[in-house]
Design a protein around this motif. Sequence first.
Motif, mmCIF file in Angstrom:
data_model
loop_
_atom_site.group_PDB
_atom_site.id
_atom_site.type_symbol
_atom_site.label_atom_id
_atom_site.label_comp_id
_atom_site.label_asym_id
_atom_site.label_seq_id
_atom_site.Cartn_x
_atom_site.Cartn_y
_atom_site.Cartn_z
ATOM 1 N N ALA A 148 0.854 -1.059 -0.013
ATOM 2 C CA ALA A 148 -0.198 -0.288 -0.115
ATOM 3 C C ALA A 148 1.006 1.594 -0.148
ATOM 4 O O ALA A 148 0.483 2.022 -0.513
ATOM 5 C CB ALA A 148 -0.341 -0.156 1.415
ATOM 6 N N ALA A 149 1.354 1.454 0.975
ATOM 7 C CA ALA A 149 2.281 2.646 1.211
ATOM 8 C C ALA A 149 3.168 2.246 -0.447
ATOM 9 O O ALA A 149 3.117 4.168 -0.977
ATOM 10 C CB ALA A 149 3.430 2.279 2.176
ATOM 11 N N VAL A 150 3.988 2.268 -0.473
ATOM 12 C CA VAL A 150 4.408 1.893 -1.880
ATOM 13 C C VAL A 150 4.071 2.267 -3.126
ATOM 14 O O VAL A 150 4.171 2.708 -4.208
ATOM 15 C CB VAL A 150 6.213 1.077 -2.049
ATOM 16 C CG1 VAL A 150 6.988 1.258 -3.371
ATOM 17 C CG2 VAL A 150 6.660 1.098 -0.761
ATOM 18 N N ALA A 151 3.678 1.167 -3.537
ATOM 19 C CA ALA A 151 2.412 1.717 -4.985
ATOM 20 C C ALA A 151 1.629 2.679 -4.936
ATOM 21 O O ALA A 151 0.550 2.743 -6.038
ATOM 22 C CB ALA A 151 1.837 0.302 -4.599
ATOM 23 N N VAL A 192 -0.860 11.132 4.018
ATOM 24 C CA VAL A 192 -0.455 9.656 4.326
ATOM 25 C C VAL A 192 -1.708 8.561 4.630
ATOM 26 O O VAL A 192 -1.646 7.777 3.300
ATOM 27 C CB VAL A 192 1.136 9.514 4.781
ATOM 28 C CG1 VAL A 192 1.038 7.609 4.183
ATOM 29 C CG2 VAL A 192 2.096 10.153 3.801
ATOM 30 N N ILE A 193 -1.587 8.959 5.691
ATOM 31 C CA ILE A 193 -3.373 7.999 6.082
ATOM 32 C C ILE A 193 -4.442 8.193 5.580
ATOM 33 O O ILE A 193 -5.297 6.897 4.561
ATOM 34 C CB ILE A 193 -3.232 8.070 7.511
ATOM 35 C CG1 ILE A 193 -1.577 8.016 8.711
ATOM 36 C CG2 ILE A 193 -4.525 7.155 8.007
ATOM 37 C CD1 ILE A 193 -1.540 6.628 8.060
ATOM 38 N N THR A 196 -7.598 4.702 -1.521
ATOM 39 C CA THR A 196 -6.908 4.275 -2.463
ATOM 40 C C THR A 196 -6.051 3.855 -2.475
ATOM 41 O O THR A 196 -5.485 2.818 -3.206
ATOM 42 C CB THR A 196 -6.440 5.657 -3.336
ATOM 43 O OG1 THR A 196 -4.562 5.656 -2.594
ATOM 44 C CG2 THR A 196 -7.022 7.013 -3.198
ATOM 45 N N GLY A 197 -5.269 3.096 -1.293
ATOM 46 C CA GLY A 197 -4.679 1.991 -1.156
ATOM 47 C C GLY A 197 -5.644 0.561 -1.383
ATOM 48 O O GLY A 197 -6.160 -0.364 -0.761
ATOM 49 N N ARG A 198 -5.134 -0.073 -2.438
ATOM 50 C CA ARG A 198 -5.428 -1.460 -2.848
ATOM 51 C C ARG A 198 -6.087 -2.485 -2.310
ATOM 52 O O ARG A 198 -6.809 -2.843 -1.664
ATOM 53 C CB ARG A 198 -5.321 -1.564 -4.269
ATOM 54 C CG ARG A 198 -6.040 -0.651 -5.304
ATOM 55 C CD ARG A 198 -5.191 -0.957 -6.852
ATOM 56 N NE ARG A 198 -6.221 -2.063 -6.477
ATOM 57 C CZ ARG A 198 -7.257 -3.075 -7.570
ATOM 58 N NH1 ARG A 198 -7.603 -1.709 -8.347
ATOM 59 N NH2 ARG A 198 -7.352 -3.517 -8.031
#
Length: 390
Positions: free
Chosen positions: A114-117, A253-254, A260-262
């Motif tokens: 999630a964080a990087v992508a 960020v959170i 949007t974090g899949r």
Amino acid sequence: MTQSPDWHPDPLARFRTAAATREAAGLKRTLRARTPNDDGLIDLASNDYLGLARDERLVEAAAAATRTWGTGSTGSRLVTGSTSLHAALEERLRAFTEASGALVFSSGYLANLAAVATLGRDALVVSDAGNHASIVDACRLSRSRVVVTPHGDVTAVEKTLADRDTEHAVVVTDAVFSVDGDLAPLAELHAAAVRQGALLIVDEAHSLGVLGTRGQGAVHAAGLAAEPTVVRTVTLSKSLGSQGGAVLGAPEVIETLIDTGRSFIFDTGLAPGSVAAALAAVDILHNQPELPRYVLTRAKELASMARELGLETNDPAGAVVPIVLGPPETALRAAVICAEHGVRAGCFRPPSVPVGRSCLRLTARANLSSDDLAVIWGALTAVAEMKVTM
């Protein structure tokens, strides 16, 4: 429609061929089910750095939460998978690490994805050559341009950032690298990222619970905990003896990861028992600040043993102590010898390590006793003797 004569009639044949090739190269992997007492072996293979995975305080917390909430979280975090326990863990992690915010995932792997992508989308992603597979996969999923820089090379990172042709950029690195056990130059990387207007993502999987005054991690130890352009990922399954992961970062960020974090949106939330166990572990770390120091002391002792016996190793920055043996067959034999002498050691071969760098990966634990060290000395002595005769 007739079948092309060039097509193999058995679609599984290629997998059997590839498996035979891997076995001939000493790269076949096998699942081995351990017993509750770990077959009587001293554990130097797991990531249970603080020895908390079987701590009664964690076990009882997990059992109580399971009786209250049930065995599963029942859905994704955005539907039914968020409980008051999840919220409590996020607040506890945030406060303990002195981060601005925290978001819990069902694994550290998914936290990295999630964080990087997500944060690396539509940006240049600069990744250290020694980064963990979860970071490598996340870089690929970002669908952005990825530049892999030499291990620990801050100059190469800054040059790559300065030469970019896109506005946004993300630098990603392990804090303590999972096999070599060395520490990333976090302060220097952060300074380079700030100069070039980039975000720094640090995977604290092997540093949370080990580095920092109370085990708050390498970012905290480097004085970067309050920096808004530093994002941390952590796992709950290593020092904290539980399961799951989290991202620590600024509110922006959170919020972005929730929206949007899949791997956050579409994954079932962490089970309540694991959440409660992690909460108990953070409390233990807060109340027993000596535990991280015990880990580091034991790691240095393991490395000292290896060097005294003429085995190749590094100066450990955390709990990980590699013993480089070369060919995969040598590392496999060394792992067997360790087991025969009462020690379970990790065995790392390509692609986990570069060709010619197969190794035993030893991991220190805070609760290793002097009697354990005596047994470990005997096992490493046998490995050294094996290496001389090969």
